[in-house]
Write a protein that holds these residues in place. Structure first.
Motif, PDB file in Angstrom:
ATOM      1  N   ASP A 100       0.782  -1.095   0.151  1.00 38.32           N
ATOM      2  CA  ASP A 100      -0.044  -0.116   0.097  1.00 38.32           C
ATOM      3  C   ASP A 100       0.791   1.049  -0.112  1.00 38.32           C
ATOM      4  N   ASP A 103      -1.705   4.280   3.199  1.00 35.09           N
ATOM      5  CA  ASP A 103      -2.478   3.464   4.020  1.00 35.09           C
ATOM      6  C   ASP A 103      -3.685   4.265   4.954  1.00 35.09           C
ATOM      7  N   ASN A 109      -4.581   1.869  -3.464  1.00 34.39           N
ATOM      8  CA  ASN A 109      -3.932   0.725  -3.200  1.00 34.39           C
ATOM      9  C   ASN A 109      -3.438  -0.048  -4.413  1.00 34.39           C
TER      10      ASN A 109
END
Length: 167
Positions: A100, A103, A109
């Motif tokens: 990722d 986050d 993502n």
């Protein structure tokens, strides 16, 4: 010392070097030689070193036996490389993936669709490439406000000398 690991499981007075006995006590499983007070604690659900603790609860856990887990605070199924822990089992919100790039945003993502928003939605290092909501722009070489249908460019922002309508 039934398992021959050098540790016994109870007190008994005997002559030194008596077969099957040890002068060291504390074996918590005298049937398995690899389990004794001198053993290394590993991730296997067993108290390997006989201290009453096992796996992640044991501070003497061999860190080389653990797995690296990555925080997935936005719960998108992709973890943050910069927020990792080593453990036998993943703590809450930690996963094995570390790909990722943001986050704090579940819409960003490696599996996300790129959209026109001036950010890298799919974590590949490029911004707005092949965005699903990109516009068709047409070259307006003569500057009349109408583009050439055969000179189409798909992009989030209009390239120089391009318009969004065509003849």
């Amino acid at each position: 010392d039934n398992d021959g690991d050098g540790f016994g499981d109870g007190g008994l007075l005997a002559c030194p070097n008596t077969a099957g006995l040890s002068s060291f006590d504390g074996d918590c499983d005298d049937a398995q030689a690899q389990i004794n007070p001198a053993a290394t604690e590993t991730c296997d659900g067993i108290d390997n070193d006989c201290d009453g603790l096992f796996d992640d609860a044991d501070p003497s856990l061999d860190q080389n036996a653990t797995t690296t887990w990555f925080n997935d605070s936005d719960q998108d199924g992709f973890g943050d490389l910069a927020d990792a822990v080593n453990a036998c089992t993943p703590p809450s919100d930690y996963i094995a993936d570390n790909t990722d790039c943001n986050d704090d945003n579940s819409a960003v993502n490696p599996a996300a669709q790129e959209v026109c928003d001036a950010q890298d939605n799919n974590c590949n290092g490029a911004v707005d490439e092949n965005a699903s909501d990109a516009t068709s722009w047409f070259l307006d070489a003569d500057g009349d406000g109408f583009g050439d249908l055969s000179a189409e460019t798909i992009a989030c922002q209009p390239p120089s000398a391009h318009v969004d309508n065509a003849l």
